[in-house]
Design a protein around this motif. Structure first.
Motif, PDB file in Angstrom:
ATOM      1  N   PRO A  37     -86.208 -65.751 -21.907  1.00 36.36           N
ATOM      2  CA  PRO A  37     -85.806 -65.737 -20.757  1.00 36.36           C
ATOM      3  C   PRO A  37     -86.654 -65.128 -19.299  1.00 36.36           C
ATOM      4  N   PHE A  38     -87.328 -63.958 -19.748  1.00 37.79           N
ATOM      5  CA  PHE A  38     -88.108 -63.247 -18.976  1.00 37.79           C
ATOM      6  C   PHE A  38     -89.512 -63.147 -19.480  1.00 37.79           C
ATOM      7  N   GLY A  39     -89.800 -64.367 -20.255  1.00 43.51           N
ATOM      8  CA  GLY A  39     -91.238 -64.234 -20.866  1.00 43.51           C
ATOM      9  C   GLY A  39     -91.490 -62.857 -21.693  1.00 43.51           C
TER      10      GLY A  39
ATOM     11  N   TRP B 244     -79.090 -67.409  -9.491  1.00 39.78           N
ATOM     12  CA  TRP B 244     -78.732 -68.844 -10.120  1.00 39.78           C
ATOM     13  C   TRP B 244     -78.052 -68.346 -11.497  1.00 39.78           C
ATOM     14  N   SER B 245     -78.607 -67.240 -12.111  1.00 39.51           N
ATOM     15  CA  SER B 245     -78.240 -66.668 -13.222  1.00 39.51           C
ATOM     16  C   SER B 245     -76.502 -66.427 -13.351  1.00 39.51           C
ATOM     17  N   ILE B 246     -76.201 -65.704 -11.939  1.00 45.73           N
ATOM     18  CA  ILE B 246     -74.951 -65.512 -11.920  1.00 45.73           C
ATOM     19  C   ILE B 246     -73.864 -66.578 -11.638  1.00 45.73           C
TER      20      ILE B 246
ATOM     21  N   VAL C 288     -88.851 -63.883  -3.249  1.00 45.17           N
ATOM     22  CA  VAL C 288     -88.827 -64.963  -4.146  1.00 45.17           C
ATOM     23  C   VAL C 288     -88.486 -64.939  -5.568  1.00 45.17           C
ATOM     24  N   ALA C 289     -88.808 -63.863  -6.353  1.00 45.62           N
ATOM     25  CA  ALA C 289     -88.951 -63.684  -7.757  1.00 45.62           C
ATOM     26  C   ALA C 289     -87.391 -62.876  -7.757  1.00 45.62           C
ATOM     27  N   ALA C 290     -86.921 -62.239  -7.041  1.00 48.16           N
ATOM     28  CA  ALA C 290     -85.970 -61.505  -7.711  1.00 48.16           C
ATOM     29  C   ALA C 290     -84.421 -61.982  -7.187  1.00 48.16           C
TER      30      ALA C 290
ATOM     31  N   LEU D 183     -91.103 -70.848 -17.614  1.00 46.15           N
ATOM     32  CA  LEU D 183     -91.862 -69.502 -17.053  1.00 46.15           C
ATOM     33  C   LEU D 183     -92.619 -69.860 -15.970  1.00 46.15           C
ATOM     34  N   VAL D 184     -93.355 -68.703 -15.554  1.00 45.31           N
ATOM     35  CA  VAL D 184     -94.117 -69.053 -14.558  1.00 45.31           C
ATOM     36  C   VAL D 184     -95.436 -69.583 -14.900  1.00 45.31           C
ATOM     37  N   PRO D 185     -95.990 -70.595 -14.464  1.00 39.63           N
ATOM     38  CA  PRO D 185     -97.102 -71.249 -15.082  1.00 39.63           C
ATOM     39  C   PRO D 185     -98.328 -70.175 -15.434  1.00 39.63           C
ATOM     40  N   HIS D 186     -98.699 -70.233 -16.619  1.00 38.42           N
ATOM     41  CA  HIS D 186     -99.854 -69.703 -16.925  1.00 38.42           C
ATOM     42  C   HIS D 186    -101.204 -70.400 -16.891  1.00 38.42           C
ATOM     43  N   MET D 187    -102.394 -69.748 -17.037  1.00 37.59           N
ATOM     44  CA  MET D 187    -103.466 -70.325 -16.739  1.00 37.59           C
ATOM     45  C   MET D 187    -104.889 -69.584 -17.489  1.00 37.59           C
TER      46      MET D 187
ATOM     47  N   SER E 213    -103.784 -65.617 -16.833  1.00 32.59           N
ATOM     48  CA  SER E 213    -103.827 -65.791 -15.215  1.00 32.59           C
ATOM     49  C   SER E 213    -102.642 -66.974 -14.847  1.00 32.59           C
ATOM     50  N   ARG E 214    -102.735 -67.277 -13.273  1.00 28.29           N
ATOM     51  CA  ARG E 214    -101.715 -67.998 -12.979  1.00 28.29           C
ATOM     52  C   ARG E 214    -102.409 -69.194 -12.333  1.00 28.29           C
ATOM     53  N   THR E 215    -102.049 -70.465 -12.536  1.00 23.95           N
ATOM     54  CA  THR E 215    -102.335 -71.519 -11.479  1.00 23.95           C
ATOM     55  C   THR E 215    -101.762 -71.548 -10.242  1.00 23.95           C
TER      56      THR E 215
ATOM     57  N   HIS F 289    -107.036 -56.872  -9.478  1.00 26.40           N
ATOM     58  CA  HIS F 289    -106.293 -57.166  -8.278  1.00 26.40           C
ATOM     59  C   HIS F 289    -104.613 -57.034  -8.914  1.00 26.40           C
ATOM     60  N   TRP F 290    -104.477 -57.846  -9.948  1.00 27.01           N
ATOM     61  CA  TRP F 290    -103.277 -57.992 -10.590  1.00 27.01           C
ATOM     62  C   TRP F 290    -102.758 -57.116 -11.227  1.00 27.01           C
ATOM     63  N   ARG F 291    -103.790 -56.149 -11.978  1.00 26.42           N
ATOM     64  CA  ARG F 291    -103.408 -54.784 -12.476  1.00 26.42           C
ATOM     65  C   ARG F 291    -102.807 -53.670 -11.437  1.00 26.42           C
TER      66      ARG F 291
ATOM     67  N   ARG G   9     -98.154 -59.445 -21.020  1.00 26.68           N
ATOM     68  CA  ARG G   9     -98.644 -58.951 -19.776  1.00 26.68           C
ATOM     69  C   ARG G   9     -97.870 -59.506 -18.693  1.00 26.68           C
ATOM     70  N   ARG G  10     -97.610 -60.701 -18.540  1.00 26.43           N
ATOM     71  CA  ARG G  10     -97.265 -61.211 -17.426  1.00 26.43           C
ATOM     72  C   ARG G  10     -95.593 -61.654 -17.619  1.00 26.43           C
ATOM     73  N   SER G  11     -95.141 -60.843 -18.241  1.00 18.63           N
ATOM     74  CA  SER G  11     -93.397 -60.901 -18.507  1.00 18.63           C
ATOM     75  C   SER G  11     -92.835 -60.522 -17.216  1.00 18.63           C
ATOM     76  N   CYS G  12     -91.631 -60.766 -16.970  1.00 19.66           N
ATOM     77  CA  CYS G  12     -90.687 -60.308 -15.845  1.00 19.66           C
ATOM     78  C   CYS G  12     -90.231 -58.854 -15.998  1.00 19.66           C
ATOM     79  N   PRO G  13     -91.048 -58.172 -14.883  1.00 17.18           N
ATOM     80  CA  PRO G  13     -90.741 -56.607 -14.731  1.00 17.18           C
ATOM     81  C   PRO G  13     -89.290 -56.342 -14.148  1.00 17.18           C
TER      82      PRO G  13
ATOM     83  N   MET H 247    -101.730 -54.405  -8.304  1.00 13.48           N
ATOM     84  CA  MET H 247    -100.698 -54.533  -7.732  1.00 13.48           C
ATOM     85  C   MET H 247     -99.348 -54.074  -8.617  1.00 13.48           C
ATOM     86  N   ARG H 248     -99.569 -54.488  -9.946  1.00 15.17           N
ATOM     87  CA  ARG H 248     -98.321 -54.311 -10.911  1.00 15.17           C
ATOM     88  C   ARG H 248     -98.362 -52.577 -10.803  1.00 15.17           C
ATOM     89  N   ARG H 249     -99.372 -52.114 -10.848  1.00 10.28           N
ATOM     90  CA  ARG H 249     -98.992 -50.676 -11.000  1.00 10.28           C
ATOM     91  C   ARG H 249     -98.361 -50.108  -9.965  1.00 10.28           C
TER      92      ARG H 249
HETATM   93  C1  HEM Z   1     -82.118 -63.226 -13.997  1.00 11.08           C
HETATM   94  C2  HEM Z   1     -83.172 -62.981 -13.163  1.00 11.08           C
HETATM   95  C3  HEM Z   1     -84.571 -63.109 -13.487  1.00 11.08           C
HETATM   96  C4  HEM Z   1     -85.043 -63.980 -14.479  1.00 11.08           C
HETATM   97  C5  HEM Z   1     -84.395 -65.330 -15.451  1.00 11.08           C
HETATM   98  C6  HEM Z   1     -86.503 -63.741 -14.305  1.00 11.08           C
HETATM   99  C7  HEM Z   1     -87.649 -64.532 -14.947  1.00 11.08           C
HETATM  100  C8  HEM Z   1     -88.841 -64.212 -14.874  1.00 11.08           C
HETATM  101  C9  HEM Z   1     -89.872 -65.308 -15.730  1.00 11.08           C
HETATM  102  C10 HEM Z   1     -89.637 -66.122 -16.641  1.00 11.08           C
HETATM  103  C11 HEM Z   1     -91.103 -64.867 -15.218  1.00 11.08           C
HETATM  104  C12 HEM Z   1     -92.354 -65.214 -15.720  1.00 11.08           C
HETATM  105  C13 HEM Z   1     -92.972 -64.521 -17.042  1.00 11.08           C
HETATM  106  C14 HEM Z   1     -94.229 -65.485 -17.591  1.00 11.08           C
HETATM  107  O1  HEM Z   1     -94.879 -66.094 -16.823  1.00 11.08           O
HETATM  108  O2  HEM Z   1     -94.515 -65.005 -18.574  1.00 11.08           O
HETATM  109  C15 HEM Z   1     -90.895 -63.785 -14.061  1.00 11.08           C
HETATM  110  C16 HEM Z   1     -91.972 -63.034 -13.500  1.00 11.08           C
HETATM  111  C17 HEM Z   1     -91.945 -62.185 -12.515  1.00 11.08           C
HETATM  112  N1  HEM Z   1     -90.468 -61.528 -12.235  1.00 11.08           N
HETATM  113 FE1  HEM Z   1     -88.799 -62.281 -12.765  1.00 11.08          FE
HETATM  114  N2  HEM Z   1     -86.945 -62.878 -13.409  1.00 11.08           N
HETATM  115  C18 HEM Z   1     -85.658 -62.383 -13.060  1.00 11.08           C
HETATM  116  C19 HEM Z   1     -85.425 -61.380 -11.956  1.00 11.08           C
HETATM  117  C20 HEM Z   1     -86.410 -60.802 -11.216  1.00 11.08           C
HETATM  118  C21 HEM Z   1     -85.978 -59.666 -10.414  1.00 11.08           C
HETATM  119  C22 HEM Z   1     -84.915 -59.012 -10.159  1.00 11.08           C
HETATM  120  C23 HEM Z   1     -87.156 -59.090  -9.961  1.00 11.08           C
HETATM  121  C24 HEM Z   1     -87.710 -58.280  -9.255  1.00 11.08           C
HETATM  122  C25 HEM Z   1     -87.226 -57.221  -8.508  1.00 11.08           C
HETATM  123  C26 HEM Z   1     -88.601 -60.217 -10.642  1.00 11.08           C
HETATM  124  C27 HEM Z   1     -89.766 -60.087 -10.610  1.00 11.08           C
HETATM  125  C28 HEM Z   1     -90.515 -60.627 -11.111  1.00 11.08           C
HETATM  126  C29 HEM Z   1     -92.328 -60.584 -11.027  1.00 11.08           C
HETATM  127  C30 HEM Z   1     -92.892 -59.744  -9.906  1.00 11.08           C
HETATM  128  C31 HEM Z   1     -92.800 -61.584 -11.863  1.00 11.08           C
HETATM  129  C32 HEM Z   1     -94.248 -61.594 -11.906  1.00 11.08           C
HETATM  130  C33 HEM Z   1     -94.896 -60.950 -12.839  1.00 11.08           C
HETATM  131  C34 HEM Z   1     -96.625 -61.039 -13.114  1.00 11.08           C
HETATM  132  O3  HEM Z   1     -96.850 -62.292 -12.934  1.00 11.08           O
HETATM  133  O4  HEM Z   1     -97.115 -60.160 -13.540  1.00 11.08           O
HETATM  134  N3  HEM Z   1     -87.773 -60.882 -11.311  1.00 11.08           N
HETATM  135  N4  HEM Z   1     -89.698 -63.557 -13.891  1.00 11.08           N
END
Ligand code: HEM
Length: 539
Positions: free
Chosen positions: A473-475, A347-349, A339-341, A408-412, A134-136, A159-161, A478-482, A163-165
């Motif tokens: 870097p992307f986790g 920043w990484s570029i 916010v996520a993308a 990472l994004v905080p888990h809970m 979960s997330r806080t 809800h998360w499942r 389940r909650r890794s970065c899609p 939305m992710r689908r």
């Molecule tokens: C270099 C670029 C990026 C980095 C380093 C990054 C990294 C991360 C990390 C560390 C998490 C959290 C993983 C965890 O909590 O276990 C995350 C979650 C997420 N990222 Fe990325 N991200 C990047 C780009 C993107 C892009 C381009 C998108 C969308 C197009 C995206 C969408 C998401 C989403 C939707 C989540 C939440 C997943 C969930 O809670 O189920 N991210 N990202």
């Protein structure tokens, strides 16, 4: 003021009696002084009771729970006064060195667990991925996500499942990459052309980030709405950028911690939260009026592009029509992508370019690979990336040393849980210090060095997808970065094309660019946006 004026009227007669015996009566001052004393007495009594209750509760809890080690908490404030607000990856690393790989911080009322070893990271993200999935949210994130109506900040569950689908087909498949890659290549080329057209870029240098930011917005708005912004001065782009910037600043700030940690102080946050609400409303309205409604109009008038290609939001609107989600969810999906993308990839570029400028030998080696594999002047495209191992290693090394989301994004955990033999109380915020896992000298050879070669020498098996719990870097789980599927090719195309077309230097008179870091609640970016000299190559 309002507190002391109330008892003054209640105890009027008592004060009057006293006043009549007073040789030097001061009808204004004396009752107020008395009342102040009563108030102080009451406050002290209240505080004393709160402390006793806090101690008793904590003793009872400690009896039941074997809590992870951490600094000794004091009542009410916990460890907050000792550890301060800025719990960035480096400060948390220092605490892990003192207290171990699982440590507990009491931030006022909140429990914060910091995980700093690959084995415990595996437990949180993989083995017990459901328990800790979960997330806080805090008071500010509650506002920006409508209490978890989005995907990124919602608890693990139905809800998360859903939305992710719903988001997977429109955003996170190889088909999306193939549909959009020529758009990303065109955007990167537009950056090259604009920089070449600016003579100052080759002499004094420019803040390259500004142009790259427009590129990242275009990359993501093409996917979402099949839209792009013409220039950095585009009025809608400026408005959008300003609101997204405000949202990030307000959410990532440490300024509101006190109201989050200590609920009785929350009334003092009223002003801050009002600003958050205002920004949130204006931002969602902008998404709705200028993008969502426009797209709906275009689709209903049959004015989509000739190929009839759907953009991501068409899929999301279909899910809304089927009744799977509502309009708010649609808006929060747009919010999440904003916010996520965009900033994470940007920043990484930015970090990658900074490291290449500060390591001219690595920049040179990368350029050689591009010239040798593709031929000089042949622009890198997405299918080429698999044949460019050094480019891939440069990206990997950037994401290791300069992790955009280092905690990472905080888990809970929704319920009481166990981790490494300790009890973790329900609703603890779990931070995995992914930066430390990837920068711990006991786990990596000279981790402080920017050395892409490590991925051909001692670390040949490590991939970005989480196949090694030292490098996340992307986790992972389940909650890794899609978004990894989009982020990696965008990073490669952009950095590859810049190095193919320019020699990149620090500004005149400087040997290196400043790579000081700036962190937020869970972000890490470069403190000063660097000025980069971009000398076009003669090919
Ligand atoms: C270099 C670029 C990026 C980095 C380093 C990054 C990294 C991360 C990390 C560390 C998490 C959290 C993983 C965890 O909590 O276990 C995350 C979650 C997420 N990222 Fe990325 N991200 C990047 C780009 C993107 C892009 C381009 C998108 C969308 C197009 C995206 C969408 C998401 C989403 C939707 C989540 C939440 C997943 C969930 O809670 O189920 N991210 N990202």
């Amino acid at each position: 003021m309002s507190i002391s004026s109330k008892p003054a009227t209640n105890s009027y007669s008592h004060s009057q009696a006293k006043l009549s015996r007073d040789p030097n009566p001061d009808p204004e001052a004396k009752p107020t002084a008395m009342m102040d004393l009563v108030l102080v007495e009451k406050t002290l009594l209240g505080l004393f009771t709160a402390i006793i209750v806090a101690i008793v509760v904590s003793k009872l809890r400690n009896k039941r729970f074997k809590l992870p080690p951490g600094p000794l908490p004091v009542p009410i404030f916990g460890n907050w006064l000792q550890v301060g607000d800025d719990l960035n990856h480096r400060n948390l690393t220092a605490l892990a060195r003192r207290f171990g790989d699982i440590l507990l911080l009491r931030m006022g009322q909140r429990n914060l667990v910091v995980v700093s070893s690959p084995d415990h990271a595996r437990d949180v993200l993989h083995t017990q991925g459901v328990e800790f999935g979960s997330r806080t949210r805090n008071v500010v994130f509650d506002i920006f996500t409508g209490k978890g109506q989005d995907m990124v900040f919602t608890v693990y569950g139905d809800h998360w499942r859903k939305m992710r689908r719903i988001m997977t087909v429109p955003f996170f498949t190889n088909k999306v990459v193939q549909q959009n890659r020529s758009g990303w290549e065109a955007e990167a080329q537009a950056v090259i052309d604009d920089v070449k057209a600016n003579p100052i870029a080759a002499t004094d240098g420019i803040i390259l980030r500004r142009r790259l930011q427009l590129m990242m917005y275009n990359n993501m708005y093409r996917i979402m709405f099949n839209r792009r912004f013409e220039s950095e001065d585009d009025a809608l782009f400026l408005k959008l950028k300003a609101l997204n910037g405000e949202r990030s600043r307000l959410a990532q700030s440490f300024e509101y911690n006190y109201g989050d940690f200590i609920p009785i102080l929350r009334p003092f946050l009223r002003g801050y939260l009002k600003i958050c609400k205002d920004v949130k409303e204006r931002r969602l309205q902008l998404f709705k009026d200028y993008f969502l409604e426009e797209r709906k109009k275009l689709v209903s008038s049959g004015g989509m592009d000739k190929s009839g290609m759907k953009c991501a939001i068409d899929h999301i609107l279909e899910a809304e029509q089927k009744g799977e989600i509502n309009e708010d969810n649609v808006l929060y999906i747009i919010e999440n992508i904003n916010v996520a993308a965009i900033e994470t990839t940007l920043w990484s570029i930015e970090w990658g370019i900074a490291e290449l400028v500060n390591h001219p030998d690595i920049q040179h080696k990368l350029r050689n690979e591009l010239d040798t594999v593709l031929g000089p002047g042949v622009p890198v495209t997405e299918p080429d990336i698999q044949n460019l191992p050094y480019l891939q290693a440069v990206i990997k090394e950037t994401l290791r040393l300069r992790m955009a989301i280092p905690l990472l994004v905080p888990h809970m955990n929704l319920h009481d849980a166990k981790l490494g033999g300790y009890d973790i109380p329900a609703e603890s915020k779990i931070l995995v210090n992914a930066w430390w896992l990837a920068n711990n000298p006991e786990l990596w050879k000279n981790p402080e060095e920017f050395r892409p070669e490590r991925f051909f020498e001692e670390e040949t098996k490590v991939e970005t997808n989480g196949n090694d719990f030292r490098y996340l870097p992307f986790g992972v789980g389940r909650r890794s970065c899609p978004g990894i599927i989009l982020a990696l090719p965008i990073l490669s195309i952009t950095i590859g094309r810049l190095v193919q077309n320019f020699e990149l230097f620090p500004p005149p008179g400087e040997k290196k660019i400043d790579t000081s870091e700036k962190g937020g609640q869970f972000s890490l970016h470069i403190l000063k946006h660097s000025t980069i000299v971009c000398k076009p190559r003669v090919l």
